[in-house]
Design an enzyme around this catalytic site. Structure first.
Site: not given
Ligand code: NAD
Length: 264
Positions: A78-79, A170, A174, A205
């Site tokens: 858990d981060v 959010y 960021k 995703t």
């Molecule tokens: N998908 C997009 O459009 C997008 C755009 C910009 C930035 N991002 C960033 O990319 C990163 C990955 O996102 P993604 O699209 O793969 O989302 P996702 O929801 O598919 O994956 C996020 C992962 O983080 C884990 N997580 C959540 N809370 C947590 C915690 N407290 N401790 C440990 N793990 C935890 C979840 O279980 C999940 O496996 C994130 O930081 C997100 O903000 C995504």
């Protein structure tokens, strides 16, 4: 032929999610040893969360890598909990002897108007997206100092660059990640630890699907000059570049991968 990440030990937080999963698979193909870290219990974030848990997806990911000639372990993380980070780093060192790279990837998103924000939701997103990134850097840096250097990739977003609406909390996290990256990069440059931010555009995703109502997708995609979502491998190759020695003259930078979203 050797891979672009041969023998590097890489810890990925949120490895069960869409972008983390693809990074782990492609990094393993490039010769990296993978420490796939994820929450064991999914937090309640949005109504349309996937039915299979992201921890289960992390275990499947690790099995797949190990069955295809790579090396990976799964660790609960858990981060927001410093003690979890300490054990994740210890497990990486126990299993693989060192830690070279952190992909500080875990994150959550809320697609809600400013007036719907609550104190509780604000603290939750700041804890995961911002404090989680700080604790990640804090926990891996001593390990990287012991081996003479490393690379940290912090997940920011195009929403840390320009305003979008319906994501004030959010966006605050960021934007903070981008500046935390620059501050830490300056602090540890003499230790040969490079710290960069990656700014994904829109990727289809779990994070996007579970939070953004389907009726809003077309209008959001219309803002992307390439008129499509990104594909997870398009982020993973950016992370591989930042993790590898190919980016040896980069630190404190933003790598934007967004189909042109931030051009206008
Ligand atoms: N998908 C997009 O459009 C997008 C755009 C910009 C930035 N991002 C960033 O990319 C990163 C990955 O996102 P993604 O699209 O793969 O989302 P996702 O929801 O598919 O994956 C996020 C992962 O983080 C884990 N997580 C959540 N809370 C947590 C915690 N407290 N401790 C440990 N793990 C935890 C979840 O279980 C999940 O496996 C994130 O930081 C997100 O903000 C995504």
């Amino acid at each position: 032929m050797t891979g672009r990440l041969e023998n590097k030990v890489i810890l990925i937080s949120g490895a069960g999610g869409g972008l983390g999963n693809e990074q782990a698979r492609l990094m393993a193909k490039e010769g990296a040893k993978i420490v796939a870290a994820n929450l064991q219990e999914d937090p309640i974030i949005a109504p349309n969360q996937p039915s299979d848990s992201l921890w289960k997806r992390t275990l499947t990911l690790v099995d797949d890598i190990n069955h295809n000639g790579g090396e990976a372990i799964a660790v609960p993380l858990d981060v927001t909990k410093e003690e979890d980070w300490i054990s994740a780093v210890a497990e990486s060192e126990n299993k693989f002897g060192r830690l070279d790279v952190l992909s500080n990837n875990a994150g959550i998103y809320y697609h809600i108007g400013l007036l719907e924000h609550t104190v509780e939701k604000f603290h939750q997103i700041v804890d995961i997206n911002q404090l989680g990134v700080l604790l990640g850097m804090k926990s891996v840096i001593p390990s990287m100092q012991r081996v003479g250097g490393g690379s940290i990739i912090n997940f920011a977003s195009i929403y840390g660059i320009s305003g979008a609406g319906f994501s004030t909390a959010y966006q605050s996290t960021k934007g903070a990640v981008r500046l935390m990256t620059k501050s830490a990069a300056m602090e540890f440059v003499a230790d040969n630890i490079r710290i960069n931010a990656i700014c994904p555009g829109m990727f289809d995703t779990n994070l996007f699907e579970s939070s953004v109502p389907k009726e809003d997708w077309d209008s959001m995609i219309s803002l992307v000059p390439m008129k499509r979502f990104g594909k997870p491998h398009e982020i993973a190759y950016g992370v591989i570049f930042l993790a590898s020695d190919e980016s040896s003259f980069m630190t404190g930078a933003d790598l934007v991968i967004d189909g042109g979203y931030t051009c206008p």
